[in-house]
Design an enzyme around this catalytic site. Structure first.
Site, PDB file in Angstrom:
ATOM      1  N   GLY A 191     -69.371 -88.333  -6.149  1.00 63.42           N
ATOM      2  CA  GLY A 191     -70.360 -88.037  -5.244  1.00 63.42           C
ATOM      3  C   GLY A 191     -71.181 -86.925  -5.404  1.00 63.42           C
ATOM      4  O   GLY A 191     -71.812 -86.616  -6.369  1.00 63.42           O
ATOM      5  N   SER A 212     -66.886 -87.433 -12.635  1.00 60.05           N
ATOM      6  CA  SER A 212     -68.493 -87.004 -12.044  1.00 60.05           C
ATOM      7  C   SER A 212     -68.300 -85.920 -11.064  1.00 60.05           C
ATOM      8  O   SER A 212     -67.719 -84.670 -11.532  1.00 60.05           O
ATOM      9  CB  SER A 212     -69.112 -88.126 -11.414  1.00 60.05           C
ATOM     10  OG  SER A 212     -70.498 -88.060 -11.357  1.00 60.05           O
ATOM     11  N   TRP A 213     -68.571 -85.898  -9.839  1.00 63.28           N
ATOM     12  CA  TRP A 213     -68.478 -84.810  -9.088  1.00 63.28           C
ATOM     13  C   TRP A 213     -66.898 -84.263  -8.841  1.00 63.28           C
ATOM     14  O   TRP A 213     -66.358 -83.208  -8.739  1.00 63.28           O
ATOM     15  CB  TRP A 213     -68.938 -85.086  -7.583  1.00 63.28           C
ATOM     16  CG  TRP A 213     -68.465 -84.117  -6.477  1.00 63.28           C
ATOM     17  CD1 TRP A 213     -67.455 -84.401  -5.388  1.00 63.28           C
ATOM     18  CD2 TRP A 213     -68.650 -82.944  -6.273  1.00 63.28           C
ATOM     19  NE1 TRP A 213     -67.397 -83.474  -4.718  1.00 63.28           N
ATOM     20  CE2 TRP A 213     -68.068 -82.261  -5.090  1.00 63.28           C
ATOM     21  CE3 TRP A 213     -69.725 -81.771  -6.909  1.00 63.28           C
ATOM     22  CZ2 TRP A 213     -68.229 -81.078  -4.500  1.00 63.28           C
ATOM     23  CZ3 TRP A 213     -69.933 -80.644  -6.313  1.00 63.28           C
ATOM     24  CH2 TRP A 213     -69.019 -80.275  -5.215  1.00 63.28           C
ATOM     25  N   HIS A 246     -71.940 -94.257 -17.259  1.00 61.13           N
ATOM     26  CA  HIS A 246     -71.252 -93.232 -16.403  1.00 61.13           C
ATOM     27  C   HIS A 246     -70.252 -93.712 -15.698  1.00 61.13           C
ATOM     28  O   HIS A 246     -69.109 -93.114 -15.564  1.00 61.13           O
ATOM     29  CB  HIS A 246     -72.462 -92.824 -15.286  1.00 61.13           C
ATOM     30  CG  HIS A 246     -71.826 -91.566 -14.424  1.00 61.13           C
ATOM     31  ND1 HIS A 246     -71.487 -90.329 -15.156  1.00 61.13           N
ATOM     32  CD2 HIS A 246     -71.407 -91.631 -13.135  1.00 61.13           C
ATOM     33  CE1 HIS A 246     -71.040 -89.576 -14.039  1.00 61.13           C
ATOM     34  NE2 HIS A 246     -71.013 -90.302 -12.798  1.00 61.13           N
ATOM     35  N   ASP A 293     -74.266 -91.906 -20.966  1.00 55.21           N
ATOM     36  CA  ASP A 293     -74.283 -91.494 -19.565  1.00 55.21           C
ATOM     37  C   ASP A 293     -75.551 -91.017 -19.435  1.00 55.21           C
ATOM     38  O   ASP A 293     -75.997 -90.070 -19.895  1.00 55.21           O
ATOM     39  CB  ASP A 293     -73.042 -90.672 -19.564  1.00 55.21           C
ATOM     40  CG  ASP A 293     -72.650 -90.264 -17.979  1.00 55.21           C
ATOM     41  OD1 ASP A 293     -73.571 -90.475 -17.157  1.00 55.21           O
ATOM     42  OD2 ASP A 293     -71.682 -89.882 -17.588  1.00 55.21           O
TER      43      ASP A 293
END
Length: 314
Positions: free
Chosen positions: A42, A110-111, A289, A261
């Site tokens: 996120g 990711s985050w 991704h 990605d």
């Protein structure tokens, strides 16, 4: 190598962490197993049942939670008292609450990779190893890649134009204008939800190598859009740049990154690998991704197996 079969939590609860926030927390697998923490992306994405399937449930005690404002946590999409420091402290609170002396694996995508690295830098004695997917270093240039016309927009021009056209007329960057509109709006208002949906659709289109048709993002659009704009307008609330600090890490790190990605370009994974004294980088050919991209989940499971074979996990 397939993902492990779907499974349900053996325990779930709400954990009050202060400032009016309650985190949704769940545990899966073996209650007496090796403790691992899985961090969602996120900010604002919330945990997915898919994340439960990346560890052998016979061997691991799999802990997941929805970060402040995300998923089932309350208040939904709340931005007050919601910074990187809060999220790091929340993981520590969860560790103590569950009686875990040390996370044997912390996995983040990711985050979630930003958060995992931040936690390990602050609490290195509480993390035995890291498994990171779709590395996001949260530099200004990484956010510019996502939200200016000079980056990912060049690969998805039609979707980028839709993101821009959705905004009311105004001045400032796309990120700043979405942030202002979403900060002032409400999920139950038609306009607020419309903008949140367009924001989230943009990133979702980028997440898959082959863009998917008929995407439904309504379930998490409001929290994703509100929290991403909140965090990215403040450079992720990082106290200082992340990458230069990573050389301090001494735990083994497995990095998995899709070779195509578009959300987090592969350069970020390479730079992190170069900076870390004990890391292994695995490219997933032909993948984008998302964890759901072909080969990504399997590569994450293989990364855990490599840690097991090295004897890094108790």
């Amino acid at each position: 190598m397939a993902l492990y079969p779907p499974l349900e939590p053996y325990q779930h609860e709400y954990l009050a962490v202060g400032d009016g926030h309650e985190l949704y927390l769940e545990q899966c697998g073996n209650p007496d197993g090796v403790p691992v923490m899985v961090l969602h992306g996120g900010p604002g994405g919330g945990s997915s049942p898919l994340l439960r399937r990346l560890f052998d449930p016979r061997h691991y005690r799999i802990v997941l939670h929805d970060q402040r404002g995300a998923g089932k946590s309350r208040p939904h999409a709340g931005t007050d008292h919601n910074t990187l420091s809060h999220l790091v402290n929340d993981i520590e609170r969860i560790r103590r609450h569950l009686g875990v002396s040390r996370w044997q694996v912390m996995m983040g995508g990711s985050w979630g990779s930003t958060l995992a690295l931040s936690y390990a830098l602050e609490h290195g004695d509480r993390v035995a190893s890291l498994v990171l997917r779709g590395v996001f270093l949260c530099r200004r240039q990484d956010m510019d890649w996502l939200y200016t016309e000079h980056g990912a927009a060049r690969y998805r021009p039609e979707q980028w134009q839709r993101l821009v056209d959705a905004l009311p007329a105004g001045e400032g960057t796309v990120l700043a204008r979405y942030h202002a509109a979403l900060a002032a709006g409400e999920a139950r208002s038609g306009e607020g939800m419309r903008l949140a949906r367009e924001w989230t659709l943009w990133e979702t289109h980028l997440s898959a190598l082959i863009p998917l048709a008929g995407l439904d993002v309504d379930g998490h659009a409001w929290s994703m859009a509100r929290l991403e704009t909140h965090y990215f307008m403040h450079d992720g609330f990082l106290p200082e740049p992340l990458l230069p600090r990573c050389a301090q890490l001494r735990c083994p790190v497995e990095i998995v990154h899709g070779s195509y990605d578009l959300v987090c370009p592969p350069e970020q994974a390479w730079l992190l690998h170069e900076a870390l004294p004990d890391s292994r980088l695995r490219w997933v050919p032909g993948a984008g991704h998302a964890t759901s991209e072909a080969g990504v989940g399997e590569a994450l499971i293989a990364a855990v197996h490599r840690l097991e074979q090295r004897g890094d996990l108790a």
